[in-house]
Design a protein around this motif. Structure first.
Motif, PDB file in Angstrom:
ATOM      1  N   GLN A  49      31.956  48.225  48.073  1.00 39.69           N
ATOM      2  CA  GLN A  49      31.781  47.480  49.313  1.00 39.69           C
ATOM      3  C   GLN A  49      32.728  48.055  50.364  1.00 39.69           C
ATOM      4  O   GLN A  49      33.822  48.515  50.036  1.00 39.69           O
ATOM      5  N   GLY A  50      32.298  47.993  51.616  1.00 36.46           N
ATOM      6  CA  GLY A  50      33.147  48.449  52.701  1.00 36.46           C
ATOM      7  C   GLY A  50      32.842  47.687  53.970  1.00 36.46           C
ATOM      8  O   GLY A  50      31.694  47.330  54.236  1.00 36.46           O
ATOM      9  N   GLY A  66      35.753  45.199  43.268  1.00 34.65           N
ATOM     10  CA  GLY A  66      36.689  44.208  43.765  1.00 34.65           C
ATOM     11  C   GLY A  66      38.124  44.684  43.946  1.00 34.65           C
ATOM     12  O   GLY A  66      38.962  43.951  44.458  1.00 34.65           O
ATOM     13  N   VAL A  67      38.434  45.902  43.521  1.00 35.12           N
ATOM     14  CA  VAL A  67      39.783  46.460  43.671  1.00 35.12           C
ATOM     15  C   VAL A  67      39.786  47.365  44.894  1.00 35.12           C
ATOM     16  O   VAL A  67      38.927  48.239  45.043  1.00 35.12           O
ATOM     17  N   GLU A  68      40.776  47.158  45.763  1.00 33.37           N
ATOM     18  CA  GLU A  68      40.816  47.944  47.002  1.00 33.37           C
ATOM     19  C   GLU A  68      41.076  49.422  46.720  1.00 33.37           C
ATOM     20  O   GLU A  68      41.956  49.785  45.945  1.00 33.37           O
ATOM     21  N   LEU A  69      40.261  50.265  47.372  1.00 34.59           N
ATOM     22  CA  LEU A  69      40.424  51.717  47.326  1.00 34.59           C
ATOM     23  C   LEU A  69      41.139  52.116  48.608  1.00 34.59           C
ATOM     24  O   LEU A  69      40.595  51.938  49.701  1.00 34.59           O
ATOM     25  N   HIS A  70      42.348  52.616  48.486  1.00 35.63           N
ATOM     26  CA  HIS A  70      43.121  52.996  49.668  1.00 35.63           C
ATOM     27  C   HIS A  70      42.477  54.217  50.331  1.00 35.63           C
ATOM     28  O   HIS A  70      42.310  55.261  49.707  1.00 35.63           O
ATOM     29  N   LEU A  71      42.101  54.052  51.607  1.00 35.59           N
ATOM     30  CA  LEU A  71      41.466  55.126  52.380  1.00 35.59           C
ATOM     31  C   LEU A  71      42.351  55.547  53.535  1.00 35.59           C
ATOM     32  O   LEU A  71      43.167  54.769  54.029  1.00 35.59           O
ATOM     33  N   ALA A  99      35.003  58.466  44.762  1.00 35.30           N
ATOM     34  CA  ALA A  99      35.982  57.839  43.873  1.00 35.30           C
ATOM     35  C   ALA A  99      35.327  57.406  42.568  1.00 35.30           C
ATOM     36  O   ALA A  99      35.881  57.628  41.485  1.00 35.30           O
ATOM     37  N   VAL A 100      34.146  56.806  42.657  1.00 31.77           N
ATOM     38  CA  VAL A 100      33.416  56.399  41.449  1.00 31.77           C
ATOM     39  C   VAL A 100      33.114  57.627  40.589  1.00 31.77           C
ATOM     40  O   VAL A 100      33.302  57.603  39.367  1.00 31.77           O
ATOM     41  N   LEU A 108      39.536  51.311  38.484  1.00 29.17           N
ATOM     42  CA  LEU A 108      40.419  51.616  39.596  1.00 29.17           C
ATOM     43  C   LEU A 108      41.588  50.651  39.522  1.00 29.17           C
ATOM     44  O   LEU A 108      41.389  49.436  39.450  1.00 29.17           O
ATOM     45  N   LEU A 109      42.793  51.164  39.526  1.00 28.83           N
ATOM     46  CA  LEU A 109      43.980  50.318  39.495  1.00 28.83           C
ATOM     47  C   LEU A 109      44.444  50.061  40.912  1.00 28.83           C
ATOM     48  O   LEU A 109      44.307  50.923  41.775  1.00 28.83           O
ATOM     49  N   PRO A 110      45.004  48.873  41.165  1.00 29.84           N
ATOM     50  CA  PRO A 110      45.496  48.578  42.512  1.00 29.84           C
ATOM     51  C   PRO A 110      46.561  49.568  42.944  1.00 29.84           C
ATOM     52  O   PRO A 110      47.404  49.996  42.162  1.00 29.84           O
ATOM     53  N   PHE A 111      46.504  49.962  44.201  1.00 30.15           N
ATOM     54  CA  PHE A 111      47.476  50.880  44.783  1.00 30.15           C
ATOM     55  C   PHE A 111      48.672  50.069  45.248  1.00 30.15           C
ATOM     56  O   PHE A 111      48.516  49.129  46.006  1.00 30.15           O
ATOM     57  N   PRO A 112      49.876  50.404  44.805  1.00 30.87           N
ATOM     58  CA  PRO A 112      51.031  49.590  45.197  1.00 30.87           C
ATOM     59  C   PRO A 112      51.286  49.649  46.708  1.00 30.87           C
ATOM     60  O   PRO A 112      51.141  50.699  47.323  1.00 30.87           O
ATOM     61  N   ALA A 113      51.647  48.498  47.271  1.00 25.58           N
ATOM     62  CA  ALA A 113      51.878  48.420  48.715  1.00 25.58           C
ATOM     63  C   ALA A 113      53.141  49.162  49.106  1.00 25.58           C
ATOM     64  O   ALA A 113      53.246  49.679  50.207  1.00 25.58           O
TER      65      ALA A 113
END
Length: 114
Positions: A49-50, A66-71, A99-100, A108-113
């Motif tokens: 989703q985007g 549902g996991v954010e992909l950092h772009l 990415a898929v 996909l693991l969450p990208f740390p903030a």
């Protein structure tokens, strides 16, 4: 006419290779300052989703299952993600699909903030 030497041939080859690498991948028609269209689809069994997040810099949010992909948007209008960082693509949807493809079924693991 000057004779073609090994040095001239190598210099010409290097210059051509450098020009090819430096050429932007997105055409001028694809370079927009406005936000790309939203999308919601299943690609290779994964829900991508985007949507625009608004804001002054034209933020955009993409998720994979549902996991954010950092772009990140490059200066030439192309997009890269943390998963396919070295392969710029023309749209966030293309970045999500890349990415898929790269994840090959892995989560996909969450990208740390920080």
């Amino acid at each position: 006419m000057p004779e073609l030497t090994r040095r001239t041939a190598l210099t010409a080859t290097a210059a051509l290779a450098a020009a090819t690498v430096a050429a932007p991948r997105a055409s001028a028609e694809e370079h927009h300052h406005d936000s790309p269209d939203s999308f919601d689809e299943v690609y290779k069994g994964r829900r991508i989703q985007g949507r625009s997040t608004g804001g002054h810099h034209g933020g955009y949010r993409v998720t994979v299952d549902g996991v954010e992909l950092h772009l990140m948007r490059n200066a030439d209008g192309t997009w890269i993600s943390v998963v396919s960082h070295y392969d710029p693509v023309p749209t966030p949807r293309a970045a999500a699909r890349a990415a898929v493809d790269e994840l090959q079924g892995a989560r996909l693991l969450p990208f740390p903030a920080n």
